[in-house]
Design a protein around this motif. Structure first.
Motif, PDB file in Angstrom:
ATOM      1  N   GLN A 115       6.081   2.152   7.574  1.00 33.57           N
ATOM      2  CA  GLN A 115       5.234   0.969   7.357  1.00 33.57           C
ATOM      3  C   GLN A 115       5.408  -0.041   8.485  1.00 33.57           C
ATOM      4  OE1 GLN A 115       6.694  -0.067   3.480  1.00 33.57           O
ATOM      5  NE2 GLN A 115       5.912   1.830   2.580  1.00 33.57           N
ATOM      6  N   GLU A 116       6.635  -0.218   8.953  1.00 36.09           N
ATOM      7  CA  GLU A 116       6.860  -1.129  10.068  1.00 36.09           C
ATOM      8  C   GLU A 116       6.324  -0.565  11.378  1.00 36.09           C
ATOM      9  OE1 GLU A 116      10.881  -3.336   8.296  1.00 36.09           O
ATOM     10  OE2 GLU A 116      11.017  -2.137  10.123  1.00 36.09           O
ATOM     11  N   ALA A 121      10.641  -0.049  -9.877  1.00 32.29           N
ATOM     12  CA  ALA A 121       9.514  -0.961  -9.673  1.00 32.29           C
ATOM     13  C   ALA A 121       9.741  -1.746  -8.382  1.00 32.29           C
ATOM     14  CB  ALA A 121       9.372  -1.918 -10.857  1.00 32.29           C
ATOM     15  N   HIS A 122       8.656  -2.321  -7.886  1.00 36.07           N
ATOM     16  CA  HIS A 122       8.715  -3.133  -6.667  1.00 36.07           C
ATOM     17  C   HIS A 122       7.870  -4.388  -6.818  1.00 36.07           C
ATOM     18  CE1 HIS A 122      10.815  -0.309  -4.042  1.00 36.07           C
ATOM     19  NE2 HIS A 122      10.009   0.658  -4.419  1.00 36.07           N
ATOM     20  N   ALA A 123       8.198  -5.371  -6.001  1.00 36.98           N
ATOM     21  CA  ALA A 123       7.336  -6.535  -5.763  1.00 36.98           C
ATOM     22  C   ALA A 123       7.343  -6.772  -4.263  1.00 36.98           C
ATOM     23  CB  ALA A 123       7.846  -7.766  -6.505  1.00 36.98           C
ATOM     24  N   TRP A 124       6.174  -7.091  -3.711  1.00 40.04           N
ATOM     25  CA  TRP A 124       6.023  -7.265  -2.266  1.00 40.04           C
ATOM     26  C   TRP A 124       5.536  -8.686  -2.018  1.00 40.04           C
ATOM     27  CZ3 TRP A 124       7.776  -2.603  -0.730  1.00 40.04           C
ATOM     28  CH2 TRP A 124       7.559  -1.512  -1.574  1.00 40.04           C
ATOM     29  N   VAL A 125       6.445  -9.576  -1.648  1.00 40.24           N
ATOM     30  CA  VAL A 125       6.158 -11.003  -1.578  1.00 40.24           C
ATOM     31  C   VAL A 125       6.112 -11.454  -0.118  1.00 40.24           C
ATOM     32  CG1 VAL A 125       6.905 -13.307  -2.277  1.00 40.24           C
ATOM     33  CG2 VAL A 125       7.270 -11.348  -3.810  1.00 40.24           C
ATOM     34  N   THR A 180      -9.602  11.161   0.960  1.00 34.72           N
ATOM     35  CA  THR A 180      -9.690  11.134  -0.508  1.00 34.72           C
ATOM     36  C   THR A 180      -8.364  10.721  -1.140  1.00 34.72           C
ATOM     37  OG1 THR A 180      -9.178  13.499  -0.572  1.00 34.72           O
ATOM     38  CG2 THR A 180     -11.498  12.879  -0.569  1.00 34.72           C
ATOM     39  N   SER A 181      -7.248  11.011  -0.482  1.00 36.67           N
ATOM     40  CA  SER A 181      -5.948  10.645  -1.050  1.00 36.67           C
ATOM     41  C   SER A 181      -5.682   9.145  -0.979  1.00 36.67           C
ATOM     42  CB  SER A 181      -4.820  11.396  -0.330  1.00 36.67           C
ATOM     43  OG  SER A 181      -4.747  11.000   1.030  1.00 36.67           O
ATOM     44  N   ASP A 182      -6.556   8.413  -0.296  1.00 29.20           N
ATOM     45  CA  ASP A 182      -6.385   6.970  -0.150  1.00 29.20           C
ATOM     46  C   ASP A 182      -7.218   6.173  -1.156  1.00 29.20           C
ATOM     47  OD1 ASP A 182      -4.701   7.144   2.234  1.00 29.20           O
ATOM     48  OD2 ASP A 182      -6.511   7.870   3.223  1.00 29.20           O
ATOM     49  N   ALA A 183      -7.692   6.844  -2.212  1.00 30.78           N
ATOM     50  CA  ALA A 183      -8.580   6.175  -3.169  1.00 30.78           C
ATOM     51  C   ALA A 183      -7.932   4.947  -3.792  1.00 30.78           C
ATOM     52  CB  ALA A 183      -9.003   7.161  -4.259  1.00 30.78           C
ATOM     53  N   GLY A 184      -6.644   5.033  -4.122  1.00 32.60           N
ATOM     54  CA  GLY A 184      -5.964   3.893  -4.731  1.00 32.60           C
ATOM     55  C   GLY A 184      -5.866   2.714  -3.787  1.00 32.60           C
ATOM     56  N   ILE A 185      -5.576   3.004  -2.533  1.00 37.42           N
ATOM     57  CA  ILE A 185      -5.464   1.936  -1.535  1.00 37.42           C
ATOM     58  C   ILE A 185      -6.812   1.258  -1.326  1.00 37.42           C
ATOM     59  CG2 ILE A 185      -5.074   1.532   0.933  1.00 37.42           C
ATOM     60  CD1 ILE A 185      -2.856   3.668   0.743  1.00 37.42           C
ATOM     61  N   GLU A 238       0.830  -1.204   0.000  1.00 38.70           N
ATOM     62  CA  GLU A 238       0.000   0.000   0.000  1.00 38.70           C
ATOM     63  C   GLU A 238       0.866   1.257   0.000  1.00 38.70           C
ATOM     64  OE1 GLU A 238      -3.986  -1.831   2.170  1.00 38.70           O
ATOM     65  OE2 GLU A 238      -2.541  -0.699   3.366  1.00 38.70           O
ATOM     66  N   GLY A 239       2.033   1.196   0.654  1.00 38.37           N
ATOM     67  CA  GLY A 239       2.956   2.320   0.579  1.00 38.37           C
ATOM     68  C   GLY A 239       3.445   2.556  -0.835  1.00 38.37           C
TER      69      GLY A 239
END
Length: 427
Positions: free
Chosen positions: A345-346, A261-265, A361-366, A174-175
């Motif tokens: 985040q931690e 880019a990122h991946a969060w596994v 409203t800024s959290d629409a993507g999350i 989400e970050g």
């Protein structure tokens, strides 16, 4: 905010959990290829989705990823001998090939066929883009190999790293799709970071700290548009790609810098692997860029030697400098954009309690990403898994100026497609 039941659905990824079953339908970045660099090299421990595994490269160079614990007396195969096309348990000598077959059982009588009944859990692996990928789902539902742009370009065009993050995958991911925090958490460091400095986008971002968000669904995930004022006629748009189930592409700053880019596994429910990738689709990375990345710059980190744990970590309060914070040299007092992100985040706890949130409203993507993941659980029960088709993955993020009357998904349509041999679009 979410209910407790929804939060658990999203964050629990072990065997037999709904989200864990969904994630097992994708190819998963499991480890870096150089962790098992040559045939018969020492095996390494790998933990993904709450499963403890062992990776090894056999005499012929084939890659095995099998259950860590021997089927005999459950001794760890990490202590085993990697020899003659198999991994031999150090306790009683049972030996397994890359497919998990028991190919030798010296503790049993000669001529015994007992070994033919033994099968160690094993997952198929493929080496691509300097990463070993594994598929942990039903064999008859295996998708095509990932076609993310950074996974298909020449090795010289890409640099990847991973670090262990001490939080659930979801709050880390989400970050990665939250563009509004950049104006604050990284505010005093954008001019110092080589990936941001000297770009027009950097100035727009600092000038307007109240972005307006618009989110559009795609076949493979989401387009998250953060709109900032540019001038009387145009908006500055930063458009983030979120690709199922855990990939993000950072909107670029300028065309002279590589993309990120990122991946969060998920490792387990309380830790995750945060993969970070810089790449350029049309040129090799320069030596000065690579040197900065290897030194932990930008989205990468410096490690505690012999680990994938950052030097700046929760045990030392991320090396926070209150004086730098007071002098406005750093908004948080923590050095490095990556550490600024994962420290916060931690700080939410290893599994964030989303029943306490109050989203704006800024959290629409999350909000929509959570809904998309929950909806994907239902889709998977019907046999549909979003984001596994290669065309869903052949995309880019972008940052563009668009006339105020033009919807971002229309104005940026061509810039959002990854076209081999063509540069990306950014300001």
């Amino acid at each position: 905010m979410l209910t407790q039941e929804q939060n658990e659905l999203l964050t629990k990824t072990g065997p037999g959990t709904p989200m864990g079953d969904l994630f097992r339908r994708y190819w998963i970045p499991a480890l870096q290829a150089d962790e098992i660099p040559e045939p018969d090299c020492p095996p390494v421990r790998v933990k993904i989705l709450n499963e403890s595994l062992i990776a090894f490269r056999d005499t012929q160079g084939r890659i095995g990823l099998i259950d860590e614990f021997c089927s005999h007396r459950t001794a760890s195969l990490f202590f085993g001998r990697n020899e003659e096309c198999g991994l031999r348990c150090a306790y009683h000598g049972w030996k397994y090939d890359v497919d998990g077959n028991c190919i030798d059982m010296p503790s049993e009588p000669e001529g015994s066929k007992f070994r033919e009944r033994i099968k160690q859990r094993a997952y198929p692996c493929v080496e691509r883009a300097g990463i070993i990928w594994t598929y942990m789902g039903p064999t008859d539902m295996k998708p095509d190999l990932p076609e993310l742009e950074w996974a298909t370009i020449p090795d010289s065009h890409r640099y990847s790293s991973k670090r262990r993050q001490f939080s659930n995958y979801l709050q880390a991911m989400e970050g990665g799709i939250d563009s509004s925090h950049v104006s604050f958490a990284h505010r005093f460091n954008l001019d110092d970071d080589p990936m941001h400095s000297g770009t027009a986008g950097n100035e727009y971002l600092k000038a307007d700290t109240r972005p307006k968000f618009e989110v559009a669904e795609t076949d493979g995930g989401l387009l998250i548009g953060a709109r900032r004022n540019a001038d009387d006629e145009n908006y500055y748009w930063r458009v983030t790609q979120w690709i199922m189930p855990w990939y993000t592409i950072i909107p670029p700053f300028g065309t002279h810098n590589p993309l990120g880019a990122h991946a969060w596994v998920p490792i387990d429910d309380e830790t995750c692997w945060a993969w970070s990738i810089n790449y350029h689709p049309t040129r090799p990375l320069r030596e000065d860029e690579l040197a900065a990345m290897r030194d932990g710059g930008g989205i990468h980190v410096k490690y505690i030697p012999g680990t994938y744990d950052p030097i700046a970590n929760r045990e030392n309060d991320y090396l926070m400098d209150r004086e730098a914070q007071r002098r406005k040299e750093s908004f948080s007092g923590i050095e490095g954009i990556s550490a600024q992100d994962f420290s916060l985040q931690e700080s939410m706890g290893q599994i964030c309690d989303r029943t306490k949130e109050r989203l704006g409203t800024s959290d629409a993507g999350i909000i929509l990403a959570r809904r998309r993941l929950l909806a994907a659980l239902e889709d998977a029960q019907e046999g549909e898994v979003p984001g596994v088709d290669v065309e869903h993955q052949q995309v880019r993020s972008t940052s563009v100026l668009l006339p105020k009357e033009v919807p971002f998904q229309e104005g940026a349509r061509e810039a959002l497609i990854a076209k081999p041999g063509e540069d990306f679009v950014s300001i």
